[in-house]
Design a protein around this motif. Structure first.
Motif, mmCIF file in Angstrom:
data_model
loop_
_atom_site.group_PDB
_atom_site.id
_atom_site.type_symbol
_atom_site.label_atom_id
_atom_site.label_comp_id
_atom_site.label_asym_id
_atom_site.label_seq_id
_atom_site.Cartn_x
_atom_site.Cartn_y
_atom_site.Cartn_z
ATOM 1 N N ASN B 302 0.817 -1.217 0.000
ATOM 2 C CA ASN B 302 0.000 0.000 0.000
ATOM 3 C C ASN B 302 0.845 1.260 0.000
ATOM 4 O O ASN B 302 0.334 2.350 0.251
ATOM 5 N N GLY B 303 2.145 1.086 -0.269
ATOM 6 C CA GLY B 303 3.049 2.211 -0.099
ATOM 7 C C GLY B 303 3.170 3.148 -1.284
ATOM 8 O O GLY B 303 3.859 4.157 -1.202
ATOM 9 N N THR B 304 2.524 2.811 -2.399
ATOM 10 C CA THR B 304 2.604 3.674 -3.585
ATOM 11 C C THR B 304 1.279 4.392 -3.782
ATOM 12 O O THR B 304 0.223 3.785 -3.753
ATOM 13 N N LEU B 305 1.383 5.700 -3.967
ATOM 14 C CA LEU B 305 0.179 6.518 -4.153
ATOM 15 C C LEU B 305 -0.028 6.846 -5.629
ATOM 16 O O LEU B 305 0.939 7.159 -6.337
ATOM 17 N N TRP B 306 -1.270 6.820 -6.055
ATOM 18 C CA TRP B 306 -1.645 7.188 -7.409
ATOM 19 C C TRP B 306 -2.826 8.160 -7.334
ATOM 20 O O TRP B 306 -3.736 7.970 -6.529
ATOM 21 N N LEU B 307 -2.805 9.149 -8.196
ATOM 22 C CA LEU B 307 -3.897 10.125 -8.259
ATOM 23 C C LEU B 307 -4.797 9.756 -9.431
ATOM 24 O O LEU B 307 -4.325 9.529 -10.547
ATOM 25 N N VAL B 308 -6.089 9.688 -9.159
ATOM 26 C CA VAL B 308 -7.019 9.262 -10.202
ATOM 27 C C VAL B 308 -7.425 10.441 -11.077
ATOM 28 O O VAL B 308 -7.696 11.543 -10.572
#
Lengths: 573, 385
Positions: B302-308
């Motif tokens: 869960n350590g990678t963030l993505w913006l939708v």
């Protein structure tokens, strides 16, 4: 001389029958909710574009499916498993249903209820119980036997073909058949059996030459449902079959869809293959039952139990043993699992704890999930019963021109593997404008549960209606009863046990099913089955056992209500 | 001509009407072309406090944010800290794994429904499925707080967190953990039995290795890709055809089997499950092993963030992203999930997965490895029979 005038028939008065209106509306509704998703799956099999990409139409999906390295072995495994399971469960279920419904076996009603409860147990929980008992290395039965006989390893291995068959049989493949067949046997008119005995037929001959042939529609439907369910069976095959490389169609489809780069086209192509097999089986069943009469409940209906004589207590002992295997053992182990500190480990300092129950109740999702589950289960049962009863009535009793089409369409949800069907249902609720407002609500889950339960519900009620003689309704109408009065006071009462069984099955399936709801559930409408899956995914089997047990309690609660209503209904006939 | 011949049967009329209604009901809008991935915007200039105040004010007006993580009560507990920090922004958290999230998000977007704002997602599905479908927007422009963009706050600098994608814009890696792929039972495996991936091909271990499905699971296709790159495709051929590994999709189930002593070697067991067992005094002989030729490091699940793209609450998304990457956010997250943050001012919480300073390990999550990972999965499909 008088001339002759050729008589012309009077113009036929066209009358709009209510069954035609209802049938047409149902066909439209099923066309949208069932046929449309199936057509989407067919189209998907020809669309090889990546997910979310513009369509690319090609036969490559079919070529990939047909050239899958595991296709031949999976097909053979699926057929082998299906045949073996039916060969084992069908005769056993017929025999037990006969004993429960037609003999003076003591405690028959309670035993029948026991089979219902056994059916309610979530398959994954039961599978885990048998892992705990029969794993080759740490299974409790193996350890016990190895200790007694002084060998290194016990004789049982649940990760084997016969282990897979065993767990499949005891988790529902067998108990559901008993549930479905017992009401049908109960509706059997004793006069047929008495006539057989009068001419010298023994009990076995009477069963084989009278009872079974008369109940053939129900038996065939149950057999067909069992085969279809086996073709699509997934959870147990995934847990127990994959480790020893026993792949079936459903696990093949799963691998194609679950990949980080999912291949929907070949997965859809494989699903179409299963669908075609299913349609062939359905056609066969319809053909075998279309041209015969199977009425057993007439105006002279009599239900006289057969005396078992000296076989009473031995048969009771056998059935109690079966109850021990399919019900008592899994329930005890599931309950035990809820109190285990570490699932399956009893040789630690503190093997038992109440913390799992605390953790489950403290989960902020728990109460909402429980509420959603109750809404889902009751809603599905109520709407499903009304829908299935109407479809079954139109198919069996009406002159609606397209009733055979309606019958065929009602089978469709069962012919498509669950994972692919859930993708198609997602497209349905997002793609059909009038249905889109339902997306994200519990109604989506209710409608999906109703649709997926339709084949079983309609066919069982159809079987029940086929057993009822038409003269019962005619007598009501002659006495002045309207269609609604006849339907309510004659048909529904006679169909009571079948209605209760179907309602209960829909209730339980809706409460515990996860495969169909996985893509449609959100945090707001998530039922307990999804909460259980989440805990399993984290390896928190103990808390998952708590959730599974609560789902079972919900199901048993529903069964108790239904059973109480059923006893009152049966007494009134 | 008699009247009867001109009468359309009512039954037929009903059926025709029903068919017309069916066609009408089925007429969904033609599938829109998915929005194409926009080119990365020019790097935003660092924002002053005034800009952040505007973003925060707009976020409060939006009043909500929807985030997806993998299932886990720890994830939910950790993100509850965001709600405490920003009570005016209601956090809706979904817990879908990649295979469930991808079809949902794509189908919803085709129906013009935009649910999610931010995703915590592994890279493989994000890059193979979501990115080509135009689901993702560059995250870098959304990271504006000076305390978050400060190079000194991050191991190897702030920009190192953008290196997962070749454009250095799309995703931000907040955690760094050493891969925990291979586990051995020291009661059955000697200290010198495994020195490299080649030892996995030792006939001594035939039928005794359990692993997750290489066609599906990153915990196996990552190390196998490294083995294949070093030793060639033959390595995988030998592994699957000669060693006859037992394949189980469920990492938690593998952990159970390992703990019971069923198998001496496992690839893909969930380490946190084993850690829980070890706290109970079970599975104490199970150890993690990092073989040098298949050793790797990267973000946690869960350590990678993505913006939708087309996020329904864009400003709340920016507030969330900046909170999550701040010291407070990373401290809240890692304390509860026992992850290891890349932030230098947040202490690592799990020594067993900590990547020592100076140790440079390949990160198979990076976009450049995607073709090789796809090749590994394809080869596994041919070999697993």
């Amino acid at each position: 001389m008088a001339s002759l005038t050729i008589a012309r028939p009077l113009p036929r008065a066209y009358r709009l029958e209510p069954s035609a209106i209802a049938g047409a509306l149902l066909l439209v509704a099923l066309g949208v909710t069932v046929v449309y998703p199936v057509l989407l799956i067919v189209l998907q099999s020809f669309d090889v574009a990546g997910p979310g990409q513009p369509h690319v139409w090609s036969l490559q999906g079919w070529q990939s499916a047909l050239s899958e390295p595991l296709l031949r072995s999976s097909l053979l495994n699926t057929i082998t498993l299906t045949v073996v399971k039916q060969v084992i469960t069908m005769p056993l279920a017929v025999a037990i249903a006969w004993v429960l419904a037609r003999t003076d076996l003591p405690g028959g009603n309670w035993l029948e209820f026991g089979f219902w409860v056994a059916f309610f147990l979530p398959p994954l929980a039961v599978t885990q119980s048998w892992l705990l008992l029969a794993d080759a290395h740490y299974g409790l039965i193996n350890q016990f036997l190895a200790g007694i006989f002084g060998v290194r390893q016990g004789p049982f291995n649940v990760y084997s073909f016969w282990g897979l068959v065993w767990v499949d049989v005891v988790t529902g493949a067998f108990t559901v058949k008993v549930m479905l067949l017992t009401p049908a046997f109960r509706h059997m008119n004793s006069t047929f059996e008495e006539a057989s005995r009068i001419v010298g037929g023994g009990s076995m001959r009477t069963i084989l030459r009278i009872t079974v042939p008369i109940l053939m529609p129900t038996i065939l439907v149950v057999l067909l449902l069992g085969m279809m369910a086996s073709l699509q069976s997934f959870e147990i095959e995934q847990v127990l079959g994959t480790p020893f490389r026993f792949f079936v169609f459903s696990t093949m489809i799963y691998n194609l869809v679950e990949s980080s780069q999912p291949s929907y086209a070949p997965a859809a192509a494989l699903a179409i293959m299963v669908l075609l097999v299913g349609l062939a089986l359905i056609w066969l069943q319809l053909r075998m039952t279309s041209r015969r009469q199977f009425t057993t409940v007439t105006g002279q209906f009599k239900n006289q139990p057969v005396s078992l004589g000296i076989w009473r207590w031995p048969l009771l002992a056998v059935l109690m043993l079966i109850m021990l295997i399919v019900l008592v053992t899994p329930v005890l182990l599931t309950v035990a699992g809820t109190f285990m500190t570490a699932f399956g480990f009893l040789n630690i300092a503190h093997p038992w704890t109440l913390d799992n129950w605390g953790a489950a109740f403290r989960d902020p999702q728990f109460v909402r999930s429980l509420t959603n589950t109750l809404q889902l289960a009751f809603g599905s049962a109520a709407i499903g019963l009304a829908t299935y009863a109407l479809i079954a009535y139109i198919v069996v009793r009406s002159r609606f021109a397209w009733r055979r089409g309606l019958d065929l369409v009602s089978w469709l949800p069962f012919t498509v593997p669950g994972l692919i069907l859930s993708l198609a249902m997602l497209s349905l609720f997002l793609g059909v404008l009038p249905l889109r407002p339902l997306y994200g609500t519990t109604w989506v889950l209710i409608l999906t549960a109703v649709l997926t339960g339709m084949p079983l519900g309609v066919q069982i009620l159809k079987g029940g209606l086929l057993q009822l003689g038409a003269e019962l309704e005619e007598a009501s109408r002659v006495a002045g009863g309207s269609w609604w009065v006849t339907f309510r006071r004659i048909l529904l009462r006679l169909l009571g046990p079948s209605l209760l069984t179907v309602g209960l099955i829909v209730f339980v399936s809706a409460a515990r099913n996860a495969s169909y709801v996985a893509l449609l559930s959100t945090t707001a409408n998530q039922p307990l089955s999804m909460l259980q899956l989440n805990y399993l995914a984290q390896g928190k089997n103990e808390i998952a056992s708590v959730i599974a047990f609560i789902v079972t309690l919900v199901s048993v609660g529903g069964a108790c209500i239904a059973r109480a209503a059923g006893f009152r209904g049966a007494a009134a006939i | 001509m008699s009247k009867a011949q001109f009468r359309i049967g009512r039954r037929r009329l009903l059926v025709l009407s029903g068919a017309a209604a069916l066609l009408q009901a089925c007429s969904a809008p033609a599938p829109r072309a998915m929005p194409t991935q926009t080119t990365a915007p020019a790097q935003a200039s660092s924002s002053g406090p005034g800009d952040w105040d505007k973003i925060l004010s707009a976020a409060k007006s939006e009043g909500a944010i929807t985030v997806n993580t993998f299932p886990g009560s720890a994830n939910q507990t950790a993100l509850a800290e965001f709600s405490k920090a920003y009570p005016d922004i209601k956090l809706e958290q979904t817990t879908l794994v990649s295979s469930a999230l991808a079809p949902k998000i794509l189908q919803e977007r085709q129906a013009n429904i935009f649910t999610w704002d931010v995703l915590h997602q592994p890279t493989t599905t994000s890059l193979q499925v979501l990115k080509p479908a135009g689901v993702l927007d560059p995250i870098k422009p959304a990271i504006v707080r000076p305390d978050v963009t400060d190079d000194a706050s991050w191991r190897d600098g702030f920009a190192a967190g953008l290196a997962l994608t070749t454009d250095m814009q799309l995703a931000y890696q907040s955690t760094l953990v050493r891969a925990q792929n291979l586990m051995i039972d020291t009661a059955q495996v000697g200290p010198d039995d495994f020195k490299s991936a080649q030892d996995l091909l030792n006939p001594k271990w035939k039928g005794k290795i359990v692993c997750t499905d290489t066609r599906i699971s990153g915990s196996t296709f990552f190390p196998f890709t490294l083995a294949r790159l070093k030793y060639g495709d033959d390595w995988m051929t030998q592994f699957f055809q000669t060693q006859e590994p037992v394949i189980i999709n469920d990492g938690a189930q593998i952990a159970q089997l390992l703990a019971h002593g069923n198998y001496p070697v496992a690839i893909g067991a969930i380490w946190t499950v084993l850690q829980d067992f070890q706290k109970q005094g079970i599975a104490t002989t199970i150890k993690q092993l990092n073989l040098p030729d298949i050793d790797s490091a990267g973000p946690s699940t869960n350590g990678t963030l993505w913006l939708v793209n087309n996020a329904p609450h864009p400003n709340a998304a920016r507030v969330y992203i900046n909170w999550f990457l701040s010291k407070e956010g990373q401290e809240a997250w890692t304390s509860i999930t026992t992850d290891n943050s890349r932030r230098t001012d947040v202490t690592p919480k799990d020594d067993s997965t900590f990547v020592p300073r100076g140790l440079s390990l390949p990160d198979l999550n990076e976009e450049k490895y995607l073709p090789e990972i796809a090749r590994t999965q394809e080869l596994a499909k041919q070999l697993i029979k």
